[in-house]
Design a protein around this motif. Sequence first.
Motif, PDB file in Angstrom:
ATOM      1  N   ASP A   1       0.804  -1.209   0.000  1.00 41.79           N
ATOM      2  CA  ASP A   1       0.000   0.000   0.000  1.00 41.79           C
ATOM      3  C   ASP A   1       0.844   1.269   0.000  1.00 41.79           C
ATOM      4  O   ASP A   1       0.452   2.276  -0.592  1.00 41.79           O
ATOM      5  CB  ASP A   1      -0.958   0.009   1.186  1.00 41.79           C
ATOM      6  N   SER A   2       1.997   1.236   0.643  1.00 39.79           N
ATOM      7  CA  SER A   2       2.864   2.423   0.642  1.00 39.79           C
ATOM      8  C   SER A   2       3.324   2.765  -0.774  1.00 39.79           C
ATOM      9  O   SER A   2       3.342   3.933  -1.166  1.00 39.79           O
ATOM     10  CB  SER A   2       4.077   2.213   1.554  1.00 39.79           C
ATOM     11  N   GLU A   3       3.673   1.759  -1.546  1.00 41.19           N
ATOM     12  CA  GLU A   3       4.077   2.019  -2.928  1.00 41.19           C
ATOM     13  C   GLU A   3       2.898   2.569  -3.736  1.00 41.19           C
ATOM     14  O   GLU A   3       3.064   3.491  -4.537  1.00 41.19           O
ATOM     15  CB  GLU A   3       4.618   0.755  -3.592  1.00 41.19           C
ATOM     16  N   LYS A   4       1.707   2.034  -3.524  1.00 49.03           N
ATOM     17  CA  LYS A   4       0.527   2.533  -4.240  1.00 49.03           C
ATOM     18  C   LYS A   4       0.282   4.003  -3.904  1.00 49.03           C
ATOM     19  O   LYS A   4      -0.007   4.810  -4.789  1.00 49.03           O
ATOM     20  CB  LYS A   4      -0.704   1.697  -3.884  1.00 49.03           C
ATOM     21  N   LEU A   5       0.404   4.350  -2.631  1.00 52.28           N
ATOM     22  CA  LEU A   5       0.249   5.743  -2.205  1.00 52.28           C
ATOM     23  C   LEU A   5       1.322   6.617  -2.845  1.00 52.28           C
ATOM     24  O   LEU A   5       1.033   7.704  -3.354  1.00 52.28           O
ATOM     25  CB  LEU A   5       0.313   5.838  -0.677  1.00 52.28           C
ATOM     26  N   ALA A   6       2.556   6.148  -2.848  1.00 49.46           N
ATOM     27  CA  ALA A   6       3.665   6.903  -3.441  1.00 49.46           C
ATOM     28  C   ALA A   6       3.425   7.161  -4.929  1.00 49.46           C
ATOM     29  O   ALA A   6       3.660   8.275  -5.420  1.00 49.46           O
ATOM     30  CB  ALA A   6       4.982   6.155  -3.235  1.00 49.46           C
TER      31      ALA A   6
ATOM     32  N   ILE B   1      -3.416  11.604  -2.419  1.00 48.00           N
ATOM     33  CA  ILE B   1      -3.971  10.872  -1.279  1.00 48.00           C
ATOM     34  C   ILE B   1      -5.405  10.433  -1.580  1.00 48.00           C
ATOM     35  O   ILE B   1      -5.774   9.279  -1.337  1.00 48.00           O
ATOM     36  CB  ILE B   1      -3.898  11.721   0.005  1.00 48.00           C
ATOM     37  N   THR B   2      -6.206  11.337  -2.137  1.00 50.88           N
ATOM     38  CA  THR B   2      -7.590  10.957  -2.444  1.00 50.88           C
ATOM     39  C   THR B   2      -7.640   9.912  -3.553  1.00 50.88           C
ATOM     40  O   THR B   2      -8.508   9.040  -3.527  1.00 50.88           O
ATOM     41  CB  THR B   2      -8.469  12.175  -2.796  1.00 50.88           C
ATOM     42  N   ASP B   3      -6.715   9.994  -4.519  1.00 47.12           N
ATOM     43  CA  ASP B   3      -6.639   8.941  -5.542  1.00 47.12           C
ATOM     44  C   ASP B   3      -6.383   7.592  -4.879  1.00 47.12           C
ATOM     45  O   ASP B   3      -7.031   6.587  -5.197  1.00 47.12           O
ATOM     46  CB  ASP B   3      -5.527   9.218  -6.549  1.00 47.12           C
ATOM     47  N   TYR B   4      -5.428   7.561  -3.976  1.00 45.47           N
ATOM     48  CA  TYR B   4      -5.084   6.326  -3.264  1.00 45.47           C
ATOM     49  C   TYR B   4      -6.271   5.823  -2.446  1.00 45.47           C
ATOM     50  O   TYR B   4      -6.627   4.644  -2.505  1.00 45.47           O
ATOM     51  CB  TYR B   4      -3.878   6.561  -2.352  1.00 45.47           C
TER      52      TYR B   4
ATOM     53  N   TYR C   1     -10.733   2.150  -1.374  1.00 43.97           N
ATOM     54  CA  TYR C   1     -12.167   2.035  -1.113  1.00 43.97           C
ATOM     55  C   TYR C   1     -12.836   1.167  -2.174  1.00 43.97           C
ATOM     56  O   TYR C   1     -13.631   0.298  -1.857  1.00 43.97           O
ATOM     57  CB  TYR C   1     -12.794   3.427  -1.060  1.00 43.97           C
ATOM     58  N   MET C   2     -12.500   1.394  -3.427  1.00 44.09           N
ATOM     59  CA  MET C   2     -13.094   0.602  -4.513  1.00 44.09           C
ATOM     60  C   MET C   2     -12.679  -0.864  -4.415  1.00 44.09           C
ATOM     61  O   MET C   2     -13.473  -1.754  -4.694  1.00 44.09           O
ATOM     62  CB  MET C   2     -12.718   1.177  -5.877  1.00 44.09           C
TER      63      MET C   2
END
Length: 120
Positions: free
Chosen positions: A33-38, A105-108, A113-114
């Motif tokens: 998840d950290s990589e996805k956020l990055a 952040i909202t994209d992540y 959420y999806m």
Amino acid sequence: EFGADLFVSIHCNAATNPDAQGTETFCYTTGGDSEKLAVCIQEQIVSSLGTVDRGVKTGNFYVLRLTDSPAVLVETAFISNQEEEKRLADDETRDQFSAAIARGITDYLSMIYMKDIDTE
């Protein structure tokens, strides 16, 4: 330990080479998840501000390694580069960086959420 959902550390980069420029975002390891956020934050900054894309990288930083929630460290631009230093000194540009980070952040969060909805 405080139950944070995310951790985002925001910095200005510096280098001995005054020509170094661009944005890079660090996570502790790849594949989570950290990589996805990055990736989400990096993409928003680069597309919104037109900074050089130095990519998403891994870094063994204390704040990334020892944070329980998804954690990233954002290097917005190089304060040691004369042009980028001028941009970083500008209130409007800093607001643009902030907005791009918030959109990342909202994209992540939308992606997470999806994913949760798809598994129900």
